[in-house]
Scaffold this active site. Structure first.
Site, mmCIF file in Angstrom:
data_model
loop_
_atom_site.group_PDB
_atom_site.id
_atom_site.type_symbol
_atom_site.label_atom_id
_atom_site.label_comp_id
_atom_site.label_asym_id
_atom_site.label_seq_id
_atom_site.Cartn_x
_atom_site.Cartn_y
_atom_site.Cartn_z
ATOM 1 C CB CYS A 19 18.546 102.051 28.872
ATOM 2 S SG CYS A 19 18.963 102.979 27.378
ATOM 3 C CG ASP A 425 24.966 120.965 70.870
ATOM 4 O OD1 ASP A 425 25.787 121.633 71.524
ATOM 5 O OD2 ASP A 425 23.738 121.123 70.955
ATOM 6 C CG ASP A 633 19.329 121.004 69.482
ATOM 7 O OD1 ASP A 633 20.464 121.466 69.729
ATOM 8 O OD2 ASP A 633 18.388 121.031 70.296
#
Length: 745
Positions: A19, A425, A633
């Site tokens: 738990c 971008d 990227d």
């Protein structure tokens, strides 16, 4: 000389946690180990992630966990196969076997109650009830006593302690009544203690099965790992274990086989199915020079692949590691649950004591007081609280990975649902990132010389524009002696602006308008032509001689064209439909940026930006509660990705960008941006639903039990159901699909 320690992260599997209270106790004992900086324990994965600025001794960590009442084992690395589950024995039954045995022993105890509903009054002999209930209580229920005792010894409490105390009270009261009563049919509660244990064992078994489904994404990825590879050594193809394959070796991949390792196709052509790695639904064509990923399925052709990465450095291993990290991480919302869980069990024990005292003082019926106190202890289950968030995180990150969306951590998954603005971008993100040379405009030299000088400066660079220049120069088949005559030395990259180098005794610079302005190069001779080309959406690079303090001399310009990705328009429209604003941040010229922005319907466009400018722009957008995502990227996008609330990197870009981002898209499809936000919204919705139900079970159940409106068996059923329900609700996330794929088969 002193050397600084290398930061380490250690994964530990932990057995015995039941738990949220267990999670808190394990985190406390691990945090107390010298050298430990950060601890995250996950109930759903039954694991801990320990971070330190120095190497850690696993034995010390395991010892601390063992003292807290649990068992620790070192987690296998992502490049290793998962171990088979251990078998249970008759002496220590577990899982389904324990549930079956408990049910067989408990059913006769429950039968009189069921018959009474049909009007049949029949009672099992008390001694037979004792005989049936005892093995359930002390053999099949021994796990609750062990775990409860260890929790007490650690001066803590957990679900097992509540179950052990509650069922022991019902069992003990029954034994007392059986021994002391002079009636032929004393009032016994053996069925309550036995059925509660049976129901809780059933709940834990169903919970374990459901939790296994939440890790199905990891197992599906692990299955992709080939066990062997066919390596070409000399004139022979030799089959070797995958662990013996080294970078640089040639691997033969026959039609229908899995690609053994990451590499580059040297020979052959085929179609490769990368669905489970990138989420790409259709096989993709691969020829000589193309990269392939280990674990992908080869189609119709024979491929000869030169290995570039194996083991832990392979793409597949890194994907598995990212998904594992995300599933083991703790979402920010979980910290509230942790604070509640820390005091949950002590509060429940106090409430149970008050219930007993209240009923006894009010009615004088100690028997009824004990049963109601037992119901309070049994209904109060912190399991659901502990599972509510990690179950949703595991299911959400797992299904996202199936569609090529890698979520690095739980915080990114939770934050992404609040995104209000996405900054993109341009090159490689919204455009193909494969520009070609569209125009040459020389000043004082001819086209060939301008191209040869530019190619000399760019030789060896991996930048997309550099490759376009090199390809154009190669296509013109410049003579070898000319190429040698223009060899560049002292090449220096100027981030966000261009490149400088010494060529034939002169310092040449090639780059943006900003670079020319900084170097004092006059552009008047070609400014009108440059404006015209920019309006056509072309990217401009200038070539000039610059030897400060002498004035720079312009040699010409090169214009590059880059196609917009076919999915880009639909991707932007999907974000706008989600009421998310879009912005274009690019280092390209204003004309080219405006052309792309206009075609895609982007309202705000900021051009001519250096990497630091992008990061500053993203930081400036984070005002008034706005949540900003940055999609990029390249290396120049890394600062902006890190500055954003959520960084989203294209895996087709650089490793630097992916390391700075919280989410990585395994293929360069901008439609995955809206998909990542969508799965975040769905996952966060499931987290809220789970926490609501986990709290409601206790907020409603405990008062009902305290006021005598729930018997222990109903309480036990509700407790078992609570954990199963939150996991089952989280598993509904597995049905999620990105909007742009819902129409596909």
């Amino acid at each position: 000389m002193s050397t600084s320690a290398i930061p380490v992260t250690l994964s530990i599997n932990i057995e015995g946690m039941t738990c949220a209270s267990c999670v808190g106790r394990v985190e406390r004992v691990l945090a107390a180990v010298p050298g430990v900086d950060k601890v995250s324990v996950n109930l759903a994965t039954e694991s801990a992630r320990v971070e330190s600025a120095q190497p850690l001794d696993f034995a010390l960590l395991a010892q601390a966990i063992d003292k807290a009442g649990y068992h620790a084992t070192a987690a296998l690395p992502s490049s290793s196969p998962a171990p088979a589950p251990a078998a249970t024995t008759l002496a220590h039954p577990g899982g389904g076997r324990a549930v079956l045995l408990a049910a067989l022993l408990s059913l006769p105890l429950l039968l009189p109650m069921l018959l009474e509903l049909a009007g049949v009054h029949w009672m099992l002999d008390g001694r037979l009830q004792l005989l049936l209930a005892t093995p359930v209580q002390f053999w099949l229920g021994a796990r609750f006593y062990r775990a409860g005792w260890l929790a007490l010894r650690a001066r803590s409490g957990n679900m097992d302690l509540l179950v052990a105390l509650g069922t022991s009270a019902a069992y003990g009261l029954s034994v007392y009544q059986l021994l002391m009563s002079t009636s032929a049919m004393p009032h016994l509660y053996f069925e309550a203690s036995a059925v509660v244990i049976t129901l809780i064992l059933l709940g834990k078994w169903l919970e374990a099965r459901a939790k296994r489904q939440t890790t199905s994404a990891i197992r599906a990825l692990q299955v992709l790992r080939p066990e062997s590879a066919r390596v070409r050594r000399g004139a022979q193809d030799v089959e070797v274990p995958i662990a013996d394959v080294r970078p640089g070796e040639l691997v033969v991949v026959r039609p229908g086989e899995r690609v053994a390792a990451d590499g580059e196709v040297v020979e052959g052509a085929s179609h490769v199915d990368e669905a489970l790695i990138t989420g790409e639904s259709l096989p993709v064509a691969r020829h000589a020079g193309d990269r392939v990923t280990g674990g992908a399925i080869n189609g119709e052709g024979l491929l000869l692949v030169r290995v570039t990465a194996v083991g832990a450095e392979s793409t597949l291993a890194r994907i598995i590691r990212l998904v594992e990290d995300a599933q083991a991480a703790k979402a920010p919302v979980q910290h509230l649950v942790d604070r509640v869980s820390a005091v949950f069990v002590p509060v429940v024990l106090v409430l149970a004591a008050l219930t007993f005292a209240g009923w006894w003082l009010a009615s004088g019926d100690a028997e009824r007081a004990i049963i109601n106190a037992v119901a309070v202890m049994v209904i109060a289950c912190p399991c659901a609280l502990g599972l509510a968030t990690p179950a949703a995180i595991m299911a959400g990150t797992g299904v996202a990975a199936r569609y090529g969306i890698l979520i690095k951590d739980a915080e990114a998954l939770e934050l992404a649902h609040r995104i209000t603005t996405v900054a993109f971008d341009k090159t490689g993100t919204l455009t193909e990132g494969k520009p070609s040379l569209a125009a040459l405009e020389p000043v004082g030299i001819d086209d060939g010389r301008l191209l040869q000088l530019a190619a000399a400066i760019q030789r060896g660079s991996e930048h997309a524009l550099a490759r376009a220049v090199s390809d154009a120069a190669a296509a013109r088949a410049a003579p070898a002696n000319d190429a040698a005559a223009f060899a560049a030395t002292g090449v220096t990259a100027l981030p966000g602006r261009g490149v400088a180098a010494m060529v034939d005794g002169a310092r040449l610079i090639l780059g943006s308008t900003r670079l020319m302005q900084e170097e004092g190069v006059a552009l008047d001779a070609l400014s009108a032509r440059a404006t015209e080309l920019e309006r056509q959406g072309l990217t401009i690079s200038w070539l000039a001689v610059s030897n400060p303090p002498q004035p720079g001399q312009l040699l010409g310009l090169l214009a590059f064209g880059d196609r917009i990705k076919p999915q880009a328009r639909a991707a932007l429209e999907a974000l706008h439909a989600m009421h998310i604003q879009t912005i274009l941040l690019t280092g390209d010229n204003q004309g080219s940026a405006d052309a792309v922005g206009k075609e895609l319907g982007i309202g705000r466009i900021i051009a001519n930006m250096l990497p630091a400018d992008k990061a500053a722009a993203v930081a400036g957008l984070k005002t008034g509660g706005a949540c900003i995502a940055m999609v990029g990227d390249g290396i120049n996008d890394a600062p902006a990705l890190a500055a954003a609330d959520v960084g989203i990197a294209m895996s087709s870009g650089t490793d630097v960008a992916m390391h700075a981002a919280g989410i990585t898209l395994m293929r360069g499809d901008p439609a995955l941006v809206s998909a990542a936000i969508s799965i975040s919204r769905r996952s966060y919705s499931k987290i809220r639903q789970n926490l609501f139900w986990a709290f409601i079970y206790n907020l409603v159940g405990i008062p009902l039990a305290a006021f005598g409106l729930l018997n222990p068996m109903v309480a036990g059923a509700a407790m078992a159901l609570s954990s199963v329900s939150v996991i089952s609700n989280a598993l509904l996330l597995r049905r999620w699909k990105p909007d742009h794929q819902k129409g596909s088969a």
